[in-house]
Enzyme design. Structure first.
Site, PDB file in Angstrom:
ATOM      1  N   TRP A  94       0.845  -1.192   0.000  1.00  0.00           N
ATOM      2  CA  TRP A  94       0.000   0.000   0.000  1.00  0.00           C
ATOM      3  C   TRP A  94       0.881   1.243   0.000  1.00  0.00           C
ATOM      4  O   TRP A  94       1.898   1.283   0.714  1.00  0.00           O
ATOM      5  CB  TRP A  94      -0.886   0.009   1.243  1.00  0.00           C
ATOM      6  CG  TRP A  94      -2.079  -0.882   1.134  1.00  0.00           C
ATOM      7  CD1 TRP A  94      -2.124  -2.228   1.342  1.00  0.00           C
ATOM      8  CD2 TRP A  94      -3.406  -0.480   0.780  1.00  0.00           C
ATOM      9  NE1 TRP A  94      -3.399  -2.696   1.134  1.00  0.00           N
ATOM     10  CE2 TRP A  94      -4.210  -1.648   0.793  1.00  0.00           C
ATOM     11  CE3 TRP A  94      -3.995   0.743   0.457  1.00  0.00           C
ATOM     12  CZ2 TRP A  94      -5.568  -1.625   0.498  1.00  0.00           C
ATOM     13  CZ3 TRP A  94      -5.350   0.767   0.169  1.00  0.00           C
ATOM     14  CH2 TRP A  94      -6.120  -0.399   0.187  1.00  0.00           C
ATOM     15  N   HIS A 110      -0.460  -6.162   5.921  1.00  0.00           N
ATOM     16  CA  HIS A 110      -1.407  -6.127   4.808  1.00  0.00           C
ATOM     17  C   HIS A 110      -0.713  -6.199   3.448  1.00  0.00           C
ATOM     18  O   HIS A 110      -1.204  -5.677   2.456  1.00  0.00           O
ATOM     19  CB  HIS A 110      -2.288  -4.887   4.930  1.00  0.00           C
ATOM     20  CG  HIS A 110      -3.061  -4.878   6.216  1.00  0.00           C
ATOM     21  ND1 HIS A 110      -4.256  -5.541   6.372  1.00  0.00           N
ATOM     22  CD2 HIS A 110      -2.765  -4.337   7.419  1.00  0.00           C
ATOM     23  CE1 HIS A 110      -4.683  -5.390   7.616  1.00  0.00           C
ATOM     24  NE2 HIS A 110      -3.793  -4.673   8.274  1.00  0.00           N
ATOM     25  N   HIS A 168      -3.587 -11.958   2.707  1.00  0.00           N
ATOM     26  CA  HIS A 168      -3.712 -11.728   4.151  1.00  0.00           C
ATOM     27  C   HIS A 168      -5.174 -11.683   4.577  1.00  0.00           C
ATOM     28  O   HIS A 168      -6.074 -11.532   3.751  1.00  0.00           O
ATOM     29  CB  HIS A 168      -3.024 -10.416   4.536  1.00  0.00           C
ATOM     30  CG  HIS A 168      -3.683  -9.200   3.956  1.00  0.00           C
ATOM     31  ND1 HIS A 168      -3.437  -8.762   2.671  1.00  0.00           N
ATOM     32  CD2 HIS A 168      -4.605  -8.334   4.474  1.00  0.00           C
ATOM     33  CE1 HIS A 168      -4.169  -7.683   2.426  1.00  0.00           C
ATOM     34  NE2 HIS A 168      -4.895  -7.404   3.508  1.00  0.00           N
ATOM     35  N   ASP A 180      -7.917  -9.713   7.357  1.00  0.00           N
ATOM     36  CA  ASP A 180      -8.118  -8.538   8.202  1.00  0.00           C
ATOM     37  C   ASP A 180      -8.832  -8.953   9.480  1.00  0.00           C
ATOM     38  O   ASP A 180      -9.781  -9.739   9.442  1.00  0.00           O
ATOM     39  CB  ASP A 180      -8.993  -7.494   7.499  1.00  0.00           C
ATOM     40  CG  ASP A 180      -8.273  -6.770   6.385  1.00  0.00           C
ATOM     41  OD1 ASP A 180      -7.037  -6.922   6.274  1.00  0.00           O
ATOM     42  OD2 ASP A 180      -8.946  -6.048   5.624  1.00  0.00           O
ATOM     43  N   HIS A 226      -8.337  -3.790  12.653  1.00  0.00           N
ATOM     44  CA  HIS A 226      -7.769  -3.045  11.522  1.00  0.00           C
ATOM     45  C   HIS A 226      -8.531  -1.749  11.263  1.00  0.00           C
ATOM     46  O   HIS A 226      -7.943  -0.734  10.889  1.00  0.00           O
ATOM     47  CB  HIS A 226      -7.792  -3.942  10.278  1.00  0.00           C
ATOM     48  CG  HIS A 226      -7.229  -3.337   9.040  1.00  0.00           C
ATOM     49  ND1 HIS A 226      -6.043  -2.634   9.017  1.00  0.00           N
ATOM     50  CD2 HIS A 226      -7.692  -3.332   7.748  1.00  0.00           C
ATOM     51  CE1 HIS A 226      -5.797  -2.225   7.785  1.00  0.00           C
ATOM     52  NE2 HIS A 226      -6.784  -2.631   7.000  1.00  0.00           N
ATOM     53  N   HIS A 268     -15.940  -3.296   4.890  1.00  0.00           N
ATOM     54  CA  HIS A 268     -15.255  -3.904   6.032  1.00  0.00           C
ATOM     55  C   HIS A 268     -16.173  -3.952   7.252  1.00  0.00           C
ATOM     56  O   HIS A 268     -16.345  -4.994   7.889  1.00  0.00           O
ATOM     57  CB  HIS A 268     -13.994  -3.106   6.385  1.00  0.00           C
ATOM     58  CG  HIS A 268     -12.799  -3.386   5.541  1.00  0.00           C
ATOM     59  ND1 HIS A 268     -12.587  -2.780   4.327  1.00  0.00           N
ATOM     60  CD2 HIS A 268     -11.729  -4.202   5.746  1.00  0.00           C
ATOM     61  CE1 HIS A 268     -11.433  -3.201   3.820  1.00  0.00           C
ATOM     62  NE2 HIS A 268     -10.901  -4.068   4.658  1.00  0.00           N
ATOM     63  N   GLU A 327      -7.959 -11.190   1.661  1.00  0.00           N
ATOM     64  CA  GLU A 327      -7.650 -10.306   0.532  1.00  0.00           C
ATOM     65  C   GLU A 327      -6.384 -10.757  -0.200  1.00  0.00           C
ATOM     66  O   GLU A 327      -5.523 -11.426   0.360  1.00  0.00           O
ATOM     67  CB  GLU A 327      -7.493  -8.863   1.030  1.00  0.00           C
ATOM     68  CG  GLU A 327      -8.799  -8.305   1.597  1.00  0.00           C
ATOM     69  CD  GLU A 327      -8.653  -6.990   2.338  1.00  0.00           C
ATOM     70  OE1 GLU A 327      -9.627  -6.221   2.367  1.00  0.00           O
ATOM     71  OE2 GLU A 327      -7.570  -6.732   2.906  1.00  0.00           O
TER      72      GLU A 327
END
Length: 209
Positions: free
Chosen positions: A20, A50, A54, A56, A60, A161, A173
């Site tokens: 990210w 992340h 992975h 969540d 998070h 989410h 994800e």
């Protein structure tokens, strides 16, 4: 392919994998070599939770949410169905109503929108919040996507989410699905036993059933 063969659906973790924007780059190095130690190589790993494939945890996106060690590991092991939802900008109840999902507990969505682990996408298909109640009604406990997030990349509200976990649906994800067919599989995507973490990398594998 023999039904007993496991298929890896994880992004390989290496120093070229995308992260990210602004997050911790992935790094692996041998910090203590066999020549130095006299017996073994010892590696050092630095990464964001992340990165790559992975899960969540609610922590998070919710300071009061459950952390990884609080999650039910049973959710990450068991029968799963892969379906194709390519060429869609977003996915919600409307897009999934035509699929037979009765009895499905784990659902993996192939969007085929971004297959380059070394490049972070600019735009991804996302899940709309109305998908959560629909999946819950079907008895689905885990949703997996082949992109870095279930929400739009620049979104701060993270409606998908929040709604997914509100309805008891866990999030997986960055799975890799372009090399596998639609259908039913056994899935293993166990998180690490991280006590206080907001997520965890997983080695996700499937085999036909």
């Amino acid at each position: 392919m023999k039904t007993s063969e496991w298929i890896d659906i994880s992004q390989p973790l290496n120093n070229n994998i995308a992260t990210w924007p602004g997050d911790t780059p992935f790094s692996y190095e041998v910090s203590w070599s066999k020549e130095e130690s006299g017996s073994v190589n010892v590696g050092k790993l630095t990464m964001s939770i992340h990165t790559g494939t992975h899960i969540d945890a609610p922590f998070h996106f919710d300071n009061d949410g459950k952390k990884v060690l609080d999650l039910d590991v049973q959710v990450y092991v068991g029968p799963a169905r892969i379906i194709d939802v390519s060429n869609l900008e977003s996915i919600g109840k409307k897009e999934l109503e035509s699929f037979h999902l009765e009895g499905v507990e784990r659902l993996l969505l192939r969007t085929s929108s971004h297959g380059k682990a070394e490049e972070f996408p600019e735009v991804i298909p996302h899940l709309r919040a109305d998908i959560a109640s629909f999946l819950s009604e079907k008895g689905i406990r885990l949703i997996g996507v082949d992109v870095p997030s279930v929400d739009p990349l620049d979104d701060k509200e993270l409606a998908a989410h929040h709604q997914l976990f509100k309805h008891g649906i866990h999030i997986l994800e960055n799975v890799v699905l372009d090399h596998v067919a639609d259908g039913d599989y056994e899935l293993i995507a166990l998180p690490l036993a991280l006590t206080d973490a907001d997520g965890s990398p997983v080695r996700a594998v499937i085999r036909p059933i």
